[in-house]
Scaffold this motif. Structure first.
Motif, PDB file in Angstrom:
ATOM      1  N   SER A   1       0.900 -11.722  -1.401  1.00 26.06           N
ATOM      2  CA  SER A   1      -0.319 -11.635  -0.895  1.00 26.06           C
ATOM      3  C   SER A   1      -0.961 -10.068  -1.416  1.00 26.06           C
ATOM      4  O   SER A   1      -0.180  -9.422  -2.031  1.00 26.06           O
ATOM      5  CB  SER A   1      -0.574 -11.801   0.518  1.00 26.06           C
ATOM      6  OG  SER A   1      -0.073 -10.649   1.166  1.00 26.06           O
ATOM      7  N   GLU A   2      -2.124  -9.947  -1.338  1.00 23.41           N
ATOM      8  CA  GLU A   2      -2.615  -8.646  -1.609  1.00 23.41           C
ATOM      9  C   GLU A   2      -1.819  -7.475  -0.938  1.00 23.41           C
ATOM     10  O   GLU A   2      -1.867  -6.132  -1.213  1.00 23.41           O
ATOM     11  CB  GLU A   2      -4.039  -8.606  -1.403  1.00 23.41           C
ATOM     12  CG  GLU A   2      -4.831  -9.311  -2.604  1.00 23.41           C
ATOM     13  CD  GLU A   2      -4.651  -8.904  -3.791  1.00 23.41           C
ATOM     14  OE1 GLU A   2      -4.415  -7.672  -4.086  1.00 23.41           O
ATOM     15  OE2 GLU A   2      -4.883  -9.955  -4.394  1.00 23.41           O
ATOM     16  N   GLU A   3      -1.334  -7.764   0.442  1.00 21.07           N
ATOM     17  CA  GLU A   3      -0.835  -6.709   1.392  1.00 21.07           C
ATOM     18  C   GLU A   3       0.774  -6.762   1.082  1.00 21.07           C
ATOM     19  O   GLU A   3       1.150  -5.546   1.237  1.00 21.07           O
ATOM     20  CB  GLU A   3      -1.102  -7.086   2.752  1.00 21.07           C
ATOM     21  CG  GLU A   3      -2.454  -7.032   3.152  1.00 21.07           C
ATOM     22  CD  GLU A   3      -3.347  -8.393   2.846  1.00 21.07           C
ATOM     23  OE1 GLU A   3      -2.490  -9.289   2.214  1.00 21.07           O
ATOM     24  OE2 GLU A   3      -4.587  -8.252   2.681  1.00 21.07           O
ATOM     25  N   TYR A   4       1.547  -7.630   0.609  1.00 22.03           N
ATOM     26  CA  TYR A   4       2.819  -7.698   1.151  1.00 22.03           C
ATOM     27  C   TYR A   4       3.555  -8.365  -0.448  1.00 22.03           C
ATOM     28  O   TYR A   4       2.963  -9.072  -1.060  1.00 22.03           O
ATOM     29  CB  TYR A   4       3.297  -8.507   2.193  1.00 22.03           C
ATOM     30  CG  TYR A   4       2.713  -8.135   3.389  1.00 22.03           C
ATOM     31  CD1 TYR A   4       3.343  -6.982   3.791  1.00 22.03           C
ATOM     32  CD2 TYR A   4       1.731  -8.463   4.330  1.00 22.03           C
ATOM     33  CE1 TYR A   4       3.062  -6.181   5.124  1.00 22.03           C
ATOM     34  CE2 TYR A   4       1.331  -8.189   5.184  1.00 22.03           C
ATOM     35  CZ  TYR A   4       1.862  -6.898   5.846  1.00 22.03           C
ATOM     36  OH  TYR A   4       1.466  -6.311   7.014  1.00 22.03           O
ATOM     37  N   SER A   5       4.845  -8.068  -0.627  1.00 24.70           N
ATOM     38  CA  SER A   5       5.647  -8.431  -1.652  1.00 24.70           C
ATOM     39  C   SER A   5       6.934  -8.543  -0.901  1.00 24.70           C
ATOM     40  O   SER A   5       7.417  -7.928   0.168  1.00 24.70           O
ATOM     41  CB  SER A   5       5.879  -7.563  -2.958  1.00 24.70           C
ATOM     42  OG  SER A   5       4.438  -7.333  -3.306  1.00 24.70           O
TER      43      SER A   5
ATOM     44  N   THR B   1       0.661  -1.239  -0.021  1.00 22.21           N
ATOM     45  CA  THR B   1      -0.092   0.075   0.120  1.00 22.21           C
ATOM     46  C   THR B   1       0.695   1.269  -0.021  1.00 22.21           C
ATOM     47  O   THR B   1       0.461   2.162  -0.764  1.00 22.21           O
ATOM     48  CB  THR B   1      -0.975  -0.142   1.275  1.00 22.21           C
ATOM     49  OG1 THR B   1      -0.074  -0.193   2.333  1.00 22.21           O
ATOM     50  CG2 THR B   1      -1.901  -0.892   1.103  1.00 22.21           C
ATOM     51  N   ASN B   2       1.790   1.240   0.612  1.00 28.32           N
ATOM     52  CA  ASN B   2       2.843   2.433   0.645  1.00 28.32           C
ATOM     53  C   ASN B   2       4.249   2.339   0.430  1.00 28.32           C
ATOM     54  O   ASN B   2       4.993   3.228   0.124  1.00 28.32           O
ATOM     55  CB  ASN B   2       2.667   2.977   2.075  1.00 28.32           C
ATOM     56  CG  ASN B   2       3.226   2.133   3.326  1.00 28.32           C
ATOM     57  OD1 ASN B   2       3.972   1.231   3.018  1.00 28.32           O
ATOM     58  ND2 ASN B   2       2.592   2.159   4.544  1.00 28.32           N
ATOM     59  N   GLY B   3       4.688   1.032   0.263  1.00 30.45           N
ATOM     60  CA  GLY B   3       5.992   0.801  -0.260  1.00 30.45           C
ATOM     61  C   GLY B   3       7.051   0.731   0.839  1.00 30.45           C
ATOM     62  O   GLY B   3       8.287   0.697   0.585  1.00 30.45           O
ATOM     63  N   SER B   4       6.485   0.799   2.095  1.00 25.66           N
ATOM     64  CA  SER B   4       7.591   0.797   2.975  1.00 25.66           C
ATOM     65  C   SER B   4       7.877  -0.638   3.612  1.00 25.66           C
ATOM     66  O   SER B   4       7.137  -1.636   3.156  1.00 25.66           O
ATOM     67  CB  SER B   4       7.060   1.667   4.379  1.00 25.66           C
ATOM     68  OG  SER B   4       5.894   0.833   4.785  1.00 25.66           O
ATOM     69  N   ILE B   5       8.991  -0.781   4.262  1.00 27.41           N
ATOM     70  CA  ILE B   5       9.565  -1.910   4.534  1.00 27.41           C
ATOM     71  C   ILE B   5       8.715  -2.497   5.864  1.00 27.41           C
ATOM     72  O   ILE B   5       8.768  -1.766   6.985  1.00 27.41           O
ATOM     73  CB  ILE B   5      10.896  -2.173   4.701  1.00 27.41           C
ATOM     74  CG1 ILE B   5      11.659  -2.028   3.347  1.00 27.41           C
ATOM     75  CG2 ILE B   5      11.516  -3.499   5.538  1.00 27.41           C
ATOM     76  CD1 ILE B   5      13.124  -1.884   3.680  1.00 27.41           C
TER      77      ILE B   5
END
Length: 416
Positions: A315-319, A227-231
């Motif tokens: 997942s939809e939330e994480y990469s 969603t925001n590209g943060s780790i």
């Protein structure tokens, strides 16, 4: 009783001058210095270079000697050799140094800081005037003890003379200090460096770069919020070293590193190891969903200036992504080419300068866009001919302190 019996305070500027007069004079010098900063051109910097700094130092010491030898009975010289003048100047110098520590010594957007020169304290007129007063006190006191020499005063003389030498060498040496930057490419020589103002300076020798070497750590895996590209943090940890066979857990996913290639290029559906400029690291990872036991495999890469990075959406939330490898160390294999035809070989490493004829040659940086494929080495060259005198002054102060400590112990033992 007469009123004169109750007079316990002396008037200001009454002989001898004390702390009030001393601080008044010192603050007056600082205010004068700030006026000079405001009304004198801002690009005017008081520096002396060889041989004028030598002439100034010799003349300054001679004037101090003459003042004490033949004018020591005058009010001004008597005051400069007394404790209040020294203490007040030390206190005010300390205040200026504290300002230097508080206010960044870089160009500022604040007009007050710029106009008063608070962002370049070491060349500020206020600092120069108050340090000049302090050095004058120090020099006169040192000359006084030397002319009235006693072996019991040797520690005092070493301390004060050493401090005087270290400070004057540090101040007058700024005009002779050279700090240059030199860009050298592999299999090429260069003898034209640049200073802080980007002016070209010809060196008395050339530097030939035979090879530039960079060692890197393995890249790391990271879980990124889509969603925001943060780790994202994973039980207090957010980066995991990429090594073949390692298994890590991200939330409900088990991540196993099946293969790792330090230099690779994608061929179709896979990566192959290559030895090519710009080939980034790549890893084949297997992702297992612990909840439903589903497994999928994919290649990921940190990318480079030549190839794009590749990540894996789990997942939809994480990469899962691979970070750019961090530099472990870098060095330059160079030859120093002299006008006499001499060729001196050395390897420059970070924080390990090579010394050559008064120059300190440092490994500074490289082309960070090219990374480990950089064929550019940025070398820093520093020459400070006054540095040995600063060291001599410091060693004199150490010797004086040791002598005074030894004499103090000796006196204590004799009293026992």
């Amino acid at each position: 009783m007469s009123d004169t019996n109750f007079k316990i305070q002396r008037n200001l500027w009454e002989n001898p001058w004390g702390y009030a007069e001393s601080f008044f004079i010192g603050i007056g010098l600082i205010v004068t210095g700030f006026f000079l900063e405001v009304f004198v051109a801002s690009d005017t910097t008081f520096t002396l270079s060889y041989p004028f700094n030598i002439y100034f130092l010799a003349g300054y010491v001679l004037v101090l000697f003459v003042l004490y030898k033949w004018f020591s009975t005058t009010q001004l010289i008597r005051w400069l050799t007394k404790v209040p003048a020294s203490i007040s100047s030390i206190a005010l110098v300390t205040v200026m140094v504290m300002i230097m520590g508080i206010i960044p010594q870089i160009p500022s957007e604040n007009n007050i800081i710029n106009n008063l020169g608070l962002n370049h304290i070491t060349s500020n007129w206020a600092f120069l005037l108050i340090i000049f007063q302090f050095l004058t006190c120090l020099g006169l006191i040192s000359i006084k003890r030397i002319l009235q020499f006693k072996w019991s005063n040797i520690g005092f003389i070493l301390n004060h003379t050493g401090l005087f030498l270290a400070l004057t060498a540090g101040m007058l040496g700024t005009g002779d200090l050279e700090r240059l930057s030199l860009n050298v490419y592999e299999n090429k020589a260069n003898f034209i460096a640049t200073d802080a103002q980007r002016n070209e300076v010809e060196l008395p020798f050339a530097i030939y770069l035979k090879d530039f070497l960079i060692d890197e750590y393995n890249p790391k895996l990271a879980l990124v919020d889509n969603t925001n590209g943060s780790i994202a943090h994973n039980d207090g940890k957010n980066l995991y070293l990429v090594e073949k066979g390692e298994t890590y857990y991200f939330n409900n996913f088990e991540v196993k590193i099946d293969e790792f290639l330090p230099n690779a290029i994608r061929f179709g559906m896979r990566y192959e190891a290559v030895n090519e400029i710009g080939s980034p690291p790549a890893a084949k990872i297997s992702i297992k969903n612990i909840k439903n036991d589903s497994i999928k495999s994919a290649w990921i890469s940190s990318g480079s200036f030549r190839y794009p990075y590749e990540s894996l959406k789990i997942s939809e939330e994480y990469s899962i992504v691979m970070t750019v490898p961090e530099v472990k160390k870098f060095s330059s294999d160079i030859d120093i080419l002299t006008k006499e035809g001499e060729r001196i070989s050395t390897v420059l490493k970070v924080n390990k300068p090579f010394k050559y004829k008064g120059w300190k040659i440092y490994q500074l940086s490289y082309d960070d866009k090219m990374g480990k494929w950089s064929d550019l080495s940025v070398i820093e060259l520093v020459k400070d001919p006054w540095l040995p005198f600063i060291y001599i002054g410091i060693f004199m102060m150490i010797a004086g302190a040791v002598y005074m400590f030894w004499m103090g112990n000796k006196i204590t033992k004799n009293q026992e």
